[in-house]
Scaffold this motif. Structure first.
Motif, short mmCIF file in Angstrom:
data_model
loop_
_atom_site.label_atom_id
_atom_site.label_comp_id
_atom_site.label_asym_id
_atom_site.label_seq_id
_atom_site.Cartn_x
_atom_site.Cartn_y
_atom_site.Cartn_z
N GLY A 287 93.38 74.01 41.84
CA GLY A 287 94.07 74.60 40.70
C GLY A 287 93.05 75.14 39.71
N THR A 288 93.15 74.72 38.46
CA THR A 288 92.16 75.12 37.46
C THR A 288 91.00 74.14 37.38
OG1 THR A 288 93.35 73.96 35.68
CG2 THR A 288 93.93 76.27 36.08
N ASN A 289 91.13 72.99 38.04
CA ASN A 289 90.08 71.98 37.98
C ASN A 289 88.91 72.35 38.89
OD1 ASN A 289 91.48 70.24 36.20
ND2 ASN A 289 92.68 69.43 37.91
N ILE A 290 87.71 72.19 38.37
CA ILE A 290 86.49 72.46 39.12
C ILE A 290 85.77 71.13 39.36
CG2 ILE A 290 84.28 73.68 39.15
CD1 ILE A 290 85.53 75.61 37.05
N TYR A 291 85.45 70.85 40.61
CA TYR A 291 84.70 69.65 40.96
C TYR A 291 83.35 70.07 41.53
CZ TYR A 291 89.19 67.27 40.52
OH TYR A 291 90.38 66.78 40.04
N ALA A 292 82.31 69.36 41.15
CA ALA A 292 80.98 69.71 41.63
C ALA A 292 80.13 68.45 41.79
CB ALA A 292 80.29 70.67 40.66
N ILE A 293 79.36 68.43 42.86
CA ILE A 293 78.32 67.41 43.01
C ILE A 293 77.05 67.98 42.42
CG2 ILE A 293 76.93 66.07 44.63
CD1 ILE A 293 79.29 66.12 46.56
N LEU B 37 94.17 63.65 45.52
CA LEU B 37 93.29 64.73 45.95
C LEU B 37 92.12 64.11 46.70
CD1 LEU B 37 92.39 67.74 45.84
CD2 LEU B 37 91.09 67.12 43.79
N LYS B 38 91.89 64.57 47.92
CA LYS B 38 90.77 64.08 48.71
C LYS B 38 89.62 65.09 48.63
CE LYS B 38 93.24 60.68 50.50
NZ LYS B 38 92.99 59.24 50.22
N LEU B 39 88.46 64.62 48.19
CA LEU B 39 87.25 65.42 48.26
C LEU B 39 86.45 64.90 49.45
CD1 LEU B 39 86.12 65.75 44.52
CD2 LEU B 39 87.29 67.44 45.94
N ILE B 40 86.45 65.67 50.51
CA ILE B 40 85.82 65.26 51.77
C ILE B 40 84.40 65.82 51.77
CG2 ILE B 40 85.96 65.32 54.28
CD1 ILE B 40 89.01 66.01 53.81
N THR B 41 83.40 64.96 51.80
CA THR B 41 82.02 65.39 51.70
C THR B 41 81.22 64.91 52.90
OG1 THR B 41 81.17 63.42 50.54
CG2 THR B 41 82.24 65.10 49.20
N LYS B 42 80.02 65.48 53.05
CA LYS B 42 79.09 65.04 54.09
C LYS B 42 77.73 64.80 53.44
CE LYS B 42 77.86 64.24 58.46
NZ LYS B 42 76.50 63.68 58.31
N PRO B 43 77.33 63.53 53.30
CA PRO B 43 76.00 63.23 52.77
C PRO B 43 74.91 63.79 53.68
CG PRO B 43 77.42 61.30 52.67
CD PRO B 43 78.14 62.32 53.50
#
Length: 369
Positions: A237-243, A288-294
């Motif tokens: 949506g309008t939300n921004i997620y960042a590592i 909300l799932k944030l699926i990441t790969k270390p």
């Protein structure tokens, strides 16, 4: 006396051996687990998923490997452009269903500043000359990021004379990275899927510009981002997620409610991530799932679950379902084919299709388009 000395030495050696075996028991078990979970190399070294032509029947996949630009259709794979010494394709862009633009890595005669094209049968097409600029970078979405005397801008690869998006004059800054939303199609961010252009100066201060459907380059809030190096990006949506990594080398998940809002640390993690890390956002159930790969080659997919209130409610490895085959691989690119279904390319272990909503995965090279 000599015999006694020898027996003492043997006893000490045995004691030391037992101590080492005891100390390394867990590490050895971990090593055997890694070996058992490792996926055999498939003989293909993927570099990029260029795109999928869904208008063809059957669909056609275009991709980069260490040997060049390929396409795969219902009859098999064929190479369109071969890599040669000092002319290795660094990035490519599928333009519709008829043309592919690409940039090579050679510095000879500013060769990398000329964007070349080929049609889908491998016949060379027109080239586009960006040699007037100091720095030129073709992006997978078809835009070209340029720098010329401290002025940064984005152009369409077919027109070096018309600016698409102005980032402006940023004296003392250089290009640090371009972070695009992973797990999505490679399309122009001025029309849909956003991206982040990050600049850095010699003091390690950053300037970040968020480019979305408005066509403008919006500076992120400097008070909360000028010490952050962004390495992965997701949007819901309008939300921004960042590592991001801060100036103390701490890695955390940050969130902003819009491109003009401040960024807040919502979760510190002990996992390590490399630049352009895989991170895919999808709502499953109520979270909300944030699926990441270390970055560790033997690290499993790492899933952060975020509640409707915006807090991280759980963080865990995903080693089954859609994560079954991705726990001992290096992900190099991903591409959303339909909602929740991704094509995932790995460096040496093949390509997979994963279904996040159905919690399933194909085996290596057994994906369907």
């Amino acid at each position: 006396m000599k015999k006694k000395h020898i027996l003492t030495s043997i006893a000490l050696t045995l004691l030391l051996s037992f101590m080492l075996l005891s100390c390394n028991a867990d590490a050895t078990a971990g090593l055997f687990r890694q070996i058992s979970e490792a996926k055999a190399p498939v003989g293909i070294e993927y570099k990029q998923i260029v795109g999928i032509d869904s208008s063809s029947s059957p669909k056609v996949l275009y991709f980069l490997t260490d040997e060049g630009l390929y396409k795969k259709d219902g009859t098999g794979s064929s190479r369109l452009v071969a890599n040669t010494e000092e002319n290795i394709i660094a990035t490519a862009h599928l333009d519709g269903s008829t043309s592919i633009a690409y940039q090579v890595n050679t510095n000879a005669n500013d060769g990398y500043k000329v964007i070349k094209t080929t049609d889908v049968t491998g016949v060379a097409g027109p080239s586009y000359d960006f040699t007037a600029f100091d720095s030129v970078k073709l992006l997978p979405n078809g835009l070209v990021l340029t720098e010329d005397a401290d002025t940064f801008a984005l152009y369409d690869y077919t027109d070096e004379n018309t600016v698409v998006t102005t980032i402006g004059n940023q004296v003392g800054y250089d290009i640090n990275s371009v972070v695009q939303v992973t797990g999505k199609e490679h399309v122009d961010p001025t029309t849909s899927i956003p991206m982040l252009v990050s600049l850095v100066n010699s003091s390690g201060d950053y300037k970040h510009f968020y480019i979305d459907g408005t066509g403008a380059a919006t500076p992120l809030d400097s008070s909360t981002t000028d010490s952050l190096e962004f390495i992965a990006l997701a949007v819901d949506g309008t939300n921004i997620y960042a590592i991001a990594i801060d100036s103390d080398e701490n890695i955390a998940l940050y969130k902003a409610t819009s491109s003009t809002a401040s960024f807040t640390n919502i979760y510190d993690t002990s996992e390590t991530f490399s630049m352009h890390a895989f991170m895919y956002a999808k709502t499953v159930g109520t979270d909300l799932k944030l699926i990441t790969k270390p970055s560790g080659i033997n690290d499993a997919l790492y899933v952060l679950s975020i509640s409707s209130t915006g807090t991280v409610v759980s963080a865990s490895d995903k080693t089954d379902g859609y994560g079954e085959y991705l726990d001992a691989v290096e992900i190099v690119d991903s591409y959303e084919m339909i909602n929740g279904t991704l094509l995932v390319a790995t460096l040496e272990n093949g390509m997979y299709s994963i279904d996040v909503l159905g919690d399933d995965s194909s085996d290596s090279e057994e994906y369907t388009l």
